[in-house]
Write an enzyme that holds these catalytic residues in place. Structure first.
Site, PDB file in Angstrom:
ATOM      1  N   HIS A 263      25.130 148.636 100.724  1.00 24.25           N
ATOM      2  CA  HIS A 263      24.910 147.774 101.881  1.00 24.25           C
ATOM      3  C   HIS A 263      24.681 148.576 103.166  1.00 24.25           C
ATOM      4  O   HIS A 263      25.323 148.323 104.189  1.00 24.25           O
ATOM      5  CB  HIS A 263      26.105 146.817 102.061  1.00 24.25           C
ATOM      6  CG  HIS A 263      26.261 145.858 100.926  1.00 24.25           C
ATOM      7  ND1 HIS A 263      27.457 145.233 100.622  1.00 24.25           N
ATOM      8  CD2 HIS A 263      25.364 145.392 100.019  1.00 24.25           C
ATOM      9  CE1 HIS A 263      27.284 144.433  99.571  1.00 24.25           C
ATOM     10  NE2 HIS A 263      26.032 144.521  99.182  1.00 24.25           N
TER      11      HIS A 263
HETATM   12  C1  LIG Z   1      21.412 148.339  93.504  1.00 27.07           C
HETATM   13  C2  LIG Z   1      21.557 147.358  94.645  1.00 27.07           C
HETATM   14  C3  LIG Z   1      22.213 146.164  94.428  1.00 27.07           C
HETATM   15  C4  LIG Z   1      22.382 145.253  95.473  1.00 27.07           C
HETATM   16  N1  LIG Z   1      23.012 144.070  95.231  1.00 27.07           N
HETATM   17  C5  LIG Z   1      23.122 143.156  96.224  1.00 27.07           C
HETATM   18  C6  LIG Z   1      23.712 141.892  95.982  1.00 27.07           C
HETATM   19  O1  LIG Z   1      24.122 141.581  94.862  1.00 27.07           O
HETATM   20  N2  LIG Z   1      23.816 141.023  97.022  1.00 27.07           N
HETATM   21  C7  LIG Z   1      23.378 141.327  98.271  1.00 27.07           C
HETATM   22  O2  LIG Z   1      23.507 140.504  99.184  1.00 27.07           O
HETATM   23  N3  LIG Z   1      22.818 142.528  98.534  1.00 27.07           N
HETATM   24  C8  LIG Z   1      22.658 143.447  97.536  1.00 27.07           C
HETATM   25  N4  LIG Z   1      22.088 144.655  97.790  1.00 27.07           N
HETATM   26  C9  LIG Z   1      21.691 144.946  99.175  1.00 27.07           C
HETATM   27  C10 LIG Z   1      20.342 144.322  99.511  1.00 27.07           C
HETATM   28  O3  LIG Z   1      19.408 144.624  98.486  1.00 27.07           O
HETATM   29  C11 LIG Z   1      19.879 144.911 100.854  1.00 27.07           C
HETATM   30  O4  LIG Z   1      20.810 144.610 101.876  1.00 27.07           O
HETATM   31  C12 LIG Z   1      18.527 144.350 101.272  1.00 27.07           C
HETATM   32  O5  LIG Z   1      17.550 144.526 100.261  1.00 27.07           O
HETATM   33  C13 LIG Z   1      18.075 145.051 102.540  1.00 27.07           C
HETATM   34  O6  LIG Z   1      16.771 144.623 102.839  1.00 27.07           O
HETATM   35  P1  LIG Z   1      15.809 145.527 103.685  1.00 27.07           P
HETATM   36  O7  LIG Z   1      14.590 144.711 103.895  1.00 27.07           O
HETATM   37  O8  LIG Z   1      16.536 146.059 104.870  1.00 27.07           O
HETATM   38  O9  LIG Z   1      15.486 146.799 102.788  1.00 27.07           O
HETATM   39  P2  LIG Z   1      14.879 146.919 101.309  1.00 27.07           P
HETATM   40  O10 LIG Z   1      15.121 145.681 100.521  1.00 27.07           O
HETATM   41  O11 LIG Z   1      15.390 148.216 100.791  1.00 27.07           O
HETATM   42  O12 LIG Z   1      13.311 146.993 101.549  1.00 27.07           O
HETATM   43  C14 LIG Z   1      12.678 148.136 102.032  1.00 27.07           C
HETATM   44  C15 LIG Z   1      11.352 148.282 101.303  1.00 27.07           C
HETATM   45  O13 LIG Z   1      10.560 149.255 101.953  1.00 27.07           O
HETATM   46  C16 LIG Z   1       9.956 150.076 100.980  1.00 27.07           C
HETATM   47  N5  LIG Z   1       9.676 151.344 101.649  1.00 27.07           N
HETATM   48  C17 LIG Z   1      10.549 152.226 102.180  1.00 27.07           C
HETATM   49  N6  LIG Z   1       9.908 153.256 102.737  1.00 27.07           N
HETATM   50  C18 LIG Z   1       8.592 153.028 102.569  1.00 27.07           C
HETATM   51  C19 LIG Z   1       7.417 153.736 102.935  1.00 27.07           C
HETATM   52  N7  LIG Z   1       7.471 154.899 103.610  1.00 27.07           N
HETATM   53  N8  LIG Z   1       6.216 153.198 102.591  1.00 27.07           N
HETATM   54  C20 LIG Z   1       6.128 152.032 101.924  1.00 27.07           C
HETATM   55  N9  LIG Z   1       7.214 151.304 101.560  1.00 27.07           N
HETATM   56  C21 LIG Z   1       8.431 151.809 101.887  1.00 27.07           C
HETATM   57  C22 LIG Z   1      10.992 150.168  99.885  1.00 27.07           C
HETATM   58  O14 LIG Z   1      10.379 150.556  98.672  1.00 27.07           O
HETATM   59  C23 LIG Z   1      11.520 148.743  99.865  1.00 27.07           C
HETATM   60  O15 LIG Z   1      10.735 147.921  99.035  1.00 27.07           O
HETATM   61  C24 LIG Z   1      21.891 145.572  96.756  1.00 27.07           C
HETATM   62  C25 LIG Z   1      21.217 146.779  96.969  1.00 27.07           C
HETATM   63  C26 LIG Z   1      21.040 147.657  95.918  1.00 27.07           C
HETATM   64  C27 LIG Z   1      20.297 148.960  96.165  1.00 27.07           C
END
Ligand SMILES: Cc1cc2nc3c(=O)[nH]c(=O)nc-3n(C[C@H](O)[C@H](O)[C@H](O)COP(=O)(O)OP(=O)(O)OC[C@H]3O[C@@H](n4cnc5c(N)ncnc54)[C@H](O)[C@@H]3O)c2cc1C
Length: 324
Positions: A263
């Protein structure tokens, strides 16, 4: 996908932001070994998550001057908060082996049962194969006088070791406990100026004694629950921590094995002070047409899972963009 005003490019790695003066004018990206540019008439939205959004800002010359200088990147705009304020739910997992094969695991018997489970899933969409793995959760107060929970459990019907990178023969169950409002603050920086290299991540877990003390309380509460008579038919052998009885023993295990329940937030913090990266409309301070919309904008880690709050941030951002 059918919308005429939408193009989705997959397998692309964003490598930097393109600027026209103080305005973000596009994004450079690498796709199929070619460097391309996508230009933006109105806005560029960074949503690389808590590790990669600050990395892309740093690669584009936006961040703490010393970090940029270390990697020979010219300062476009000094924003000392980029990559700082990393917060994550520091977590400790305990596991028990079990002679009961009605849990996820690797065994001959389990393999044979899997055919039955798959058939059941195809028949009515239920059973073991429909399980999310982490089947239960609980929010606990480490002290009854607290106004809100400060610990969370995630219960998993399988043996978890090193985030399931290490597999074990047999069946079992695991439980995570995490500290919900950690005091430790880590940081994200660069390993080098190569945009394809992973960022430098230092979560500084347990660097604050209050987090360590809370996790110890949580581990003891979790163990008490897992040692309850109701779970006796499922318990065989406690893995990793069987030898640990005193607080010192448990703390040694915590210091050796605690890490993340995934997280991370806070590395492009929203605010109006000098360490803030984005303003309350998620616009990067000092620029036009550049927003960050992901978990990195949370000023403080919430006391629960971060996915739904991140979706909420995105929906709110979409409203703000539409009304801009
Ligand atoms: C294994 C795991 C299990 C989880 N389980 C839960 C759960 O059960 N419940 C819950 O509430 N939360 C869970 N989480 C947390 C949740 O997934 C995150 O809080 C949420 O996805 C954050 O969203 P975000 O948009 O900030 O980032 P992300 O979802 O990480 O999205 C960022 C995206 O940007 C892409 N990216 C990064 N850098 C680049 C680049 N330079 N060029 C192109 N693309 C890029 C990545 O590939 C990714 O697709 C979990 C996380 C993980 C890793």
């Amino acid at each position: 996908m059918g919308r005429p005003n939408l193009t989705v490019i997959t397998g692309a790695h964003a490598t930097g932001i393109v600027f026209d003066g103080r305005r973000a004018a596009g994004v450079r990206y690498r796709c199929k070994r070619r460097d391309e540019t996508a230009s933006a008439r109105r806005e560029v939205i960074l949503c690389g998550g808590a590790f990669n959004s600050p990395q892309l800002l740093l690669l584009s010359g936006i961040g703490p001057a010393d970090e940029l200088a270390r990697h020979g990147i010219a300062v476009r705009h000094e924003l000392p908060g980029v990559g700082r304020n990393l917060q994550d739910h520091v977590d400790f997992v305990m596991a028990w082996t079990s002679k009961n094969t009605d849990m996820l695991g690797l065994s001959l018997r389990g393999g044979a049962d899997m055919i039955r489970h798959i058939l059941q899933w195809r028949r009515d969409g239920a059973g073991m194969v429909a399980s999310p793995g982490a089947e239960g959760a609980a929010f606990l107060k480490s002290d009854p006088s607290l106004g809100r929970p400060d610990l969370q459990l995630h219960f998993v019907i399988g043996i978890i070791d090193d985030h399931a990178r290490k597999l074990h023969l047999g069946h079992g169950f695991s439980c995570h406990v995490c500290a919900l409002r950690p005091h430790a603050r880590g940081e994200v920086g660069l390993n080098d100026a190569n945009p394809l290299a992973p960022p430098r991540i230092d979560p500084r877990y347990l660097s604050d004694e209050r987090d360590a003390g809370l996790l110890l309380k949580g581990v003891k509460m979790m163990r008490r629950i897992l040692e309850a008579p109701a779970l006796a038919p499922y318990r065989h052998r406690e893995m990793y921590t069987a030898d640990a009885r005193s607080d010192d023993d448990l703390m040694q295990h915590i210091r050796a094995r605690a890490d993340t329940i995934y997280h991370p937030v806070g590395t492009c913090r929203m605010g109006v002070d000098d360490m803030a990266v984005v303003d309350p409309h998620l616009r990067v301070h000092g620029f036009e047409g550049l927003r960050v919309v992901d978990a990195s904008v949370m000023p403080t880690l919430i006391g629960g899972n971060t996915n739904a709050p991140t979706i909420m941030i995105a929906e709110k951002a979409a409203d703000m963009m539409r009304s801009a």
